[in-house]
Write a protein that holds these residues in place. Structure first.
Motif, PDB file in Angstrom:
ATOM      1  N   PHE A   1       0.849  -1.190   0.000  1.00  0.00           N
ATOM      2  CA  PHE A   1       0.000   0.000   0.000  1.00  0.00           C
ATOM      3  C   PHE A   1       0.881   1.236   0.000  1.00  0.00           C
ATOM      4  N   VAL A   2       0.247   2.384  -0.217  1.00  0.00           N
ATOM      5  CA  VAL A   2       0.929   3.676  -0.167  1.00  0.00           C
ATOM      6  C   VAL A   2       0.181   4.569   0.811  1.00  0.00           C
ATOM      7  N   ASN A   3       0.891   5.095   1.801  1.00  0.00           N
ATOM      8  CA  ASN A   3       0.342   6.086   2.714  1.00  0.00           C
ATOM      9  C   ASN A   3       0.814   7.463   2.284  1.00  0.00           C
TER      10      ASN A   3
ATOM     11  N   ASP B   1       2.462  20.793   7.926  1.00  0.00           N
ATOM     12  CA  ASP B   1       2.842  22.196   7.994  1.00  0.00           C
ATOM     13  C   ASP B   1       4.357  22.309   7.786  1.00  0.00           C
ATOM     14  N   PRO B   2       4.817  23.225   6.930  1.00  0.00           N
ATOM     15  CA  PRO B   2       6.252  23.292   6.637  1.00  0.00           C
ATOM     16  C   PRO B   2       7.103  23.763   7.803  1.00  0.00           C
ATOM     17  N   GLY B   3       6.499  24.534   8.722  1.00  0.00           N
ATOM     18  CA  GLY B   3       7.258  25.042   9.853  1.00  0.00           C
ATOM     19  C   GLY B   3       7.367  24.060  10.998  1.00  0.00           C
ATOM     20  N   THR B   4       6.241  23.473  11.377  1.00  0.00           N
ATOM     21  CA  THR B   4       6.213  22.599  12.553  1.00  0.00           C
ATOM     22  C   THR B   4       6.307  21.120  12.212  1.00  0.00           C
ATOM     23  N   GLY B   5       5.986  20.758  10.974  1.00  0.00           N
ATOM     24  CA  GLY B   5       5.943  19.343  10.616  1.00  0.00           C
ATOM     25  C   GLY B   5       4.672  18.660  11.067  1.00  0.00           C
ATOM     26  N   ALA B   6       3.719  19.411  11.621  1.00  0.00           N
ATOM     27  CA  ALA B   6       2.463  18.832  12.102  1.00  0.00           C
ATOM     28  C   ALA B   6       1.609  18.390  10.915  1.00  0.00           C
ATOM     29  N   VAL B   7       1.143  17.156  10.934  1.00  0.00           N
ATOM     30  CA  VAL B   7       0.330  16.612   9.843  1.00  0.00           C
ATOM     31  C   VAL B   7      -1.112  17.082   9.993  1.00  0.00           C
ATOM     32  N   TRP B   8      -1.676  17.648   8.925  1.00  0.00           N
ATOM     33  CA  TRP B   8      -3.063  18.102   8.975  1.00  0.00           C
ATOM     34  C   TRP B   8      -3.985  17.233   8.126  1.00  0.00           C
ATOM     35  N   ARG B   9      -3.416  16.381   7.283  1.00  0.00           N
ATOM     36  CA  ARG B   9      -4.225  15.443   6.503  1.00  0.00           C
ATOM     37  C   ARG B   9      -3.388  14.215   6.195  1.00  0.00           C
ATOM     38  N   SER B  10      -4.014  13.041   6.213  1.00  0.00           N
ATOM     39  CA  SER B  10      -3.283  11.820   5.865  1.00  0.00           C
ATOM     40  C   SER B  10      -4.231  10.795   5.263  1.00  0.00           C
ATOM     41  N   GLU B  11      -3.645   9.884   4.487  1.00  0.00           N
ATOM     42  CA  GLU B  11      -4.345   8.723   3.935  1.00  0.00           C
ATOM     43  C   GLU B  11      -3.545   7.501   4.367  1.00  0.00           C
ATOM     44  N   GLN B  12      -4.118   6.671   5.246  1.00  0.00           N
ATOM     45  CA  GLN B  12      -3.358   5.584   5.843  1.00  0.00           C
ATOM     46  C   GLN B  12      -4.053   4.236   5.697  1.00  0.00           C
TER      47      GLN B  12
END
Length: 225
Positions: free
Chosen positions: A188-190, A195-206
């Protein structure tokens, strides 16, 4: 070794007011490499956007006062409120009792879905924990998961499913885009958008063990650190 285990999730899914117990997750991660992966087909991460109109139904309004996620898989779309948190380890629950456990941006266990992700184990830190570093140096990771059908049929349970994954991040106009290609016990592909500054993920497909149905997670309201 720490690990997310299924019984605690099933208890939370069944109870209206779940007990608060410390989340656990373990690690099993032996491979180290720097192998770039092919870019996503369009090469560009989608722009950040508000939840689709109608995603927050009236009955969900009460759950949006704190940290919340919009979780979609197959035809299901659910708003989940955070019911437990210990640092980056959190549990989220929808009004119908579906439960998702996360460690940072990673889904590490589920309950109430067609296929239950019962446990996730790593040996060393998940490369997803430092997305800006992935933009400089791709990583290879190995993890082991346990899967069980919602029917709890022992003949269909799969324990110790080994996954070998290659991860890389790219800086795009919209921020950081991460692609994770996995093989081994499942292919599979996740995908993750951060966010470019904090690295906090705001959307994902897992991938969470459901064939052909990735779990799409959008952060509606993030927890305060």
């Amino acid at each position: 070794m720490r690990r997310i285990v299924l019984p605690a999730l099933l208890l939370l899914a069944a109870c209206e007011m779940p007990d608060m117990a410390e989340l656990e997750r373990g690690a099993e991660n032996a491979l180290r490499a720097s192998v770039f992966l092919p870019p996503r087909q369009d090469g560009i991460a989608p722009r950040r956007h508000d939840p689709p109109a109608g995603a927050l139904e009236d009955e969900d309004a009460a759950t949006t006062g704190g940290p919340t996620l919009l979780v979609s898989y197959g035809s299901q779309r659910k708003v989940m409120a955070m019911i437990q948190g210990n640092g980056e380890q959190r549990m989220w629950r929808s009004a119908d009792g579906t439960v998702v456990a996360t460690d940072g941006a990673r889904v590490v266990a589920t309950a109430g879905t067609a296929t239950t992700l019962a446990a996730t184990r790593f040996d060393s830190p998940d490369p997803l924990d430092d997305i800006p570093a992935l933009a400089e140096r791709p990583a290879t990771a190995r993890r082991v998961v346990d899967l069980a059908p919602a029917t709890r049929d022992p003949n269909r349970m799969r324990f110790g499913v080994a996954l070998e994954c290659r991860m890389r991040a790219a800086r795009v106009e919209e921020g950081l885009y991460v692609e994770e290609r996995c093989g081994g016990g499942a292919r599979f592909v996740n995908r993750y958008w951060a966010d470019p500054g904090t690295g906090a993920v705001w959307r994902s497909e897992q991938w969470v063990g459901m064939d052909g149905r990735p779990m799409v997670i959008e952060v509606l309201s993030s927890p305060a650190n």
